[in-house]
Scaffold this motif. Structure first.
Motif, PDB file in Angstrom:
ATOM      1  N   ASN A 122       3.050   5.236  -5.115  1.00  0.00           N
ATOM      2  CA  ASN A 122       2.408   6.403  -4.525  1.00  0.00           C
ATOM      3  C   ASN A 122       1.582   5.971  -3.313  1.00  0.00           C
ATOM      4  O   ASN A 122       0.923   4.942  -3.338  1.00  0.00           O
ATOM      5  CB  ASN A 122       1.496   7.067  -5.560  1.00  0.00           C
ATOM      6  CG  ASN A 122       0.796   8.279  -5.010  1.00  0.00           C
ATOM      7  OD1 ASN A 122       1.419   9.176  -4.454  1.00  0.00           O
ATOM      8  ND2 ASN A 122      -0.510   8.302  -5.142  1.00  0.00           N
ATOM      9  N   TRP A 123       1.653   6.780  -2.263  1.00  0.00           N
ATOM     10  CA  TRP A 123       0.833   6.532  -1.069  1.00  0.00           C
ATOM     11  C   TRP A 123      -0.511   7.234  -1.243  1.00  0.00           C
ATOM     12  O   TRP A 123      -0.557   8.466  -1.241  1.00  0.00           O
ATOM     13  CB  TRP A 123       1.518   7.095   0.174  1.00  0.00           C
ATOM     14  CG  TRP A 123       2.747   6.395   0.647  1.00  0.00           C
ATOM     15  CD1 TRP A 123       3.776   5.922  -0.119  1.00  0.00           C
ATOM     16  CD2 TRP A 123       3.093   6.106   2.010  1.00  0.00           C
ATOM     17  NE1 TRP A 123       4.727   5.365   0.675  1.00  0.00           N
ATOM     18  CE2 TRP A 123       4.344   5.464   1.989  1.00  0.00           C
ATOM     19  CE3 TRP A 123       2.465   6.337   3.231  1.00  0.00           C
ATOM     20  CZ2 TRP A 123       4.992   5.034   3.146  1.00  0.00           C
ATOM     21  CZ3 TRP A 123       3.101   5.923   4.387  1.00  0.00           C
ATOM     22  CH2 TRP A 123       4.338   5.275   4.355  1.00  0.00           C
ATOM     23  N   PRO A 124      -1.599   6.520  -1.369  1.00  0.00           N
ATOM     24  CA  PRO A 124      -2.910   7.189  -1.454  1.00  0.00           C
ATOM     25  C   PRO A 124      -3.246   7.917  -0.157  1.00  0.00           C
ATOM     26  O   PRO A 124      -2.637   7.680   0.893  1.00  0.00           O
ATOM     27  CB  PRO A 124      -3.879   6.029  -1.699  1.00  0.00           C
ATOM     28  CG  PRO A 124      -3.035   4.914  -2.222  1.00  0.00           C
ATOM     29  CD  PRO A 124      -1.706   5.077  -1.546  1.00  0.00           C
ATOM     30  N   ALA A 125      -4.218   8.806  -0.238  1.00  0.00           N
ATOM     31  CA  ALA A 125      -4.676   9.520   0.956  1.00  0.00           C
ATOM     32  C   ALA A 125      -5.135   8.527   2.017  1.00  0.00           C
ATOM     33  O   ALA A 125      -5.687   7.464   1.705  1.00  0.00           O
ATOM     34  CB  ALA A 125      -5.816  10.458   0.583  1.00  0.00           C
ATOM     35  N   SER A 126      -4.888   8.870   3.265  1.00  0.00           N
ATOM     36  CA  SER A 126      -5.305   8.076   4.432  1.00  0.00           C
ATOM     37  C   SER A 126      -4.513   6.788   4.597  1.00  0.00           C
ATOM     38  O   SER A 126      -4.941   5.880   5.315  1.00  0.00           O
ATOM     39  CB  SER A 126      -6.806   7.739   4.377  1.00  0.00           C
ATOM     40  OG  SER A 126      -7.582   8.904   4.281  1.00  0.00           O
ATOM     41  N   THR A 127      -3.357   6.699   3.956  1.00  0.00           N
ATOM     42  CA  THR A 127      -2.501   5.522   4.125  1.00  0.00           C
ATOM     43  C   THR A 127      -1.640   5.705   5.364  1.00  0.00           C
ATOM     44  O   THR A 127      -1.020   6.747   5.550  1.00  0.00           O
ATOM     45  CB  THR A 127      -1.596   5.332   2.898  1.00  0.00           C
ATOM     46  OG1 THR A 127      -2.412   5.257   1.738  1.00  0.00           O
ATOM     47  CG2 THR A 127      -0.785   4.062   3.015  1.00  0.00           C
ATOM     48  N   SER A 128      -1.574   4.686   6.194  1.00  0.00           N
ATOM     49  CA  SER A 128      -0.788   4.763   7.423  1.00  0.00           C
ATOM     50  C   SER A 128       0.551   4.052   7.248  1.00  0.00           C
ATOM     51  O   SER A 128       0.752   3.267   6.309  1.00  0.00           O
ATOM     52  CB  SER A 128      -1.553   4.127   8.587  1.00  0.00           C
ATOM     53  OG  SER A 128      -1.646   2.718   8.410  1.00  0.00           O
ATOM     54  N   LEU A 129       1.459   4.299   8.187  1.00  0.00           N
ATOM     55  CA  LEU A 129       2.766   3.637   8.149  1.00  0.00           C
ATOM     56  C   LEU A 129       2.628   2.130   8.329  1.00  0.00           C
ATOM     57  O   LEU A 129       3.383   1.358   7.740  1.00  0.00           O
ATOM     58  CB  LEU A 129       3.679   4.224   9.230  1.00  0.00           C
ATOM     59  CG  LEU A 129       5.134   3.733   9.225  1.00  0.00           C
ATOM     60  CD1 LEU A 129       5.821   4.105   7.912  1.00  0.00           C
ATOM     61  CD2 LEU A 129       5.904   4.314  10.399  1.00  0.00           C
ATOM     62  N   GLU A 130       1.650   1.691   9.136  1.00  0.00           N
ATOM     63  CA  GLU A 130       1.440   0.249   9.307  1.00  0.00           C
ATOM     64  C   GLU A 130       1.035  -0.407   7.989  1.00  0.00           C
ATOM     65  O   GLU A 130       1.453  -1.522   7.680  1.00  0.00           O
ATOM     66  CB  GLU A 130       0.360  -0.025  10.367  1.00  0.00           C
ATOM     67  CG  GLU A 130       0.798   0.268  11.785  1.00  0.00           C
ATOM     68  CD  GLU A 130       0.307   1.631  12.247  1.00  0.00           C
ATOM     69  OE1 GLU A 130       0.180   2.543  11.394  1.00  0.00           O
ATOM     70  OE2 GLU A 130       0.071   1.783  13.456  1.00  0.00           O
ATOM     71  N   MET A 131       0.177   0.271   7.211  1.00  0.00           N
ATOM     72  CA  MET A 131      -0.206  -0.259   5.902  1.00  0.00           C
ATOM     73  C   MET A 131       1.020  -0.422   5.017  1.00  0.00           C
ATOM     74  O   MET A 131       1.172  -1.419   4.304  1.00  0.00           O
ATOM     75  CB  MET A 131      -1.217   0.672   5.232  1.00  0.00           C
ATOM     76  CG  MET A 131      -2.547   0.789   5.948  1.00  0.00           C
ATOM     77  SD  MET A 131      -3.598   2.047   5.148  1.00  0.00           S
ATOM     78  CE  MET A 131      -4.941   2.166   6.341  1.00  0.00           C
ATOM     79  N   HIS A 132       1.903   0.570   5.069  1.00  0.00           N
ATOM     80  CA  HIS A 132       3.131   0.475   4.273  1.00  0.00           C
ATOM     81  C   HIS A 132       4.035  -0.641   4.772  1.00  0.00           C
ATOM     82  O   HIS A 132       4.674  -1.342   3.976  1.00  0.00           O
ATOM     83  CB  HIS A 132       3.887   1.804   4.295  1.00  0.00           C
ATOM     84  CG  HIS A 132       5.128   1.775   3.453  1.00  0.00           C
ATOM     85  ND1 HIS A 132       6.372   1.528   3.987  1.00  0.00           N
ATOM     86  CD2 HIS A 132       5.299   1.907   2.099  1.00  0.00           C
ATOM     87  CE1 HIS A 132       7.269   1.538   3.006  1.00  0.00           C
ATOM     88  NE2 HIS A 132       6.644   1.768   1.859  1.00  0.00           N
ATOM     89  N   GLN A 133       4.090  -0.817   6.062  1.00  0.00           N
ATOM     90  CA  GLN A 133       4.947  -1.878   6.601  1.00  0.00           C
ATOM     91  C   GLN A 133       4.463  -3.255   6.168  1.00  0.00           C
ATOM     92  O   GLN A 133       5.262  -4.163   5.954  1.00  0.00           O
ATOM     93  CB  GLN A 133       5.021  -1.786   8.129  1.00  0.00           C
ATOM     94  CG  GLN A 133       5.971  -2.779   8.771  1.00  0.00           C
ATOM     95  CD  GLN A 133       7.393  -2.665   8.242  1.00  0.00           C
ATOM     96  OE1 GLN A 133       7.846  -1.574   7.874  1.00  0.00           O
ATOM     97  NE2 GLN A 133       8.101  -3.779   8.191  1.00  0.00           N
TER      98      GLN A 133
END
Length: 246
Positions: free
Chosen positions: A152-163
């Protein structure tokens, strides 16, 4: 770290646990990427009743229950004894999420069974609901190969964080539903990410240069539009206007 190209396919929950370690330790940007995300738990509790004693209207698929005291207490029932599913099966299941999932998965089967039967008898009348002939549910949060149902992507998560969660560390690559920006939380996310990493590793085995995935040492609060691209795991634009330009 391995000298040959290798792939880690474990769930995010396993990566976040103490069940797996890396020597040397993963770099801080990678550890932060792993810890930024969360594992969700989604529990389906299945009951099978005698097919000749089905007590709900099988022309309906869903039944909702609103407990007067506790939010999310066995709220959504779904019948499988209906056209297009398993007619004549006598099977119905209830779904719980969030805190209720953790409670249910930690408690004894008999307690859960009695609680759900009490809800069903409240909904349909005690005299109409027989004892089930079968009953089961998974415990995703306790499975040592999963520790949860989906990422799950928490609130305020950016695509860079996911990368950073997705990116390789030297010759060690990561794949799974959690690394998929496009289909995170779904089986085909794991399949597509496995393809991407598998093809990269196969290329290196056959003499291609190492496939370096983007990573971000400095993180921003928002993701610029040009970062939504295939290199960051976002191959299809989410910003189509479909002719409704200003």
């Amino acid at each position: 770290m391995p000298s040959a190209p290798s792939r880690v396919n474990t769930s995010l929950g396993v990566l976040q646990s103490d069940d797996i370690t890396f020597e040397p330790e993963l770099p801080s940007w990678k550890q932060q990427g792993i810890e930024t995300f969360a594992m969700g738990t989604y529990t389906k509790i299945f009951f099978q009743f005698p097919p000749d004693q089905v007590f709900w209207n099988t022309s309906y698929q869903y039944f909702l229950y609103a407990d007067p005291n506790e939010r999310g207490y066995y709220p959504v029932f779904q019948s499988l004894d209906c056209e297009g599913f398993l007619p004549g099966s006598g099977i119905i299941f209830v779904t719980v999420v969030s805190d209720q999932s953790y409670i249910v998965e930690a408690q004894d089967d008999q307690i859960t069974k009695e609680q759900v039967l009490a809800v069903l008898r409240n909904m349909f009348g005690a005299e109409n609901v027989p004892e089930p002939i079968d009953f089961m549910y998974p415990r995703w949060s306790l499975e040592p190969w999963a520790y949860g149902s989906y990422s799950n992507w928490p609130a305020s998560t950016s695509l860079e964080m996911h990368q950073n969660l997705r990116a390789n560390v030297a010759r060690l690559y990561f794949a799974g539903e959690a690394t998929s920006a496009e289909y995170g939380g779904f089986l085909h996310g794991a399949w597509t990410e496995g393809q991407v990493v598998g093809q990269a590793i196969a290329g290196m085995i056959n003499g291609a240069d190492a496939a370096e995935q983007p990573r971000y040492e400095v993180l921003r609060g928002t993701t610029p539009l040009d970062a939504y691209n295939a290199a960051n795991g976002w191959p299809v634009t989410s910003f189509q206007t479909y002719g409704f330009e200003d």
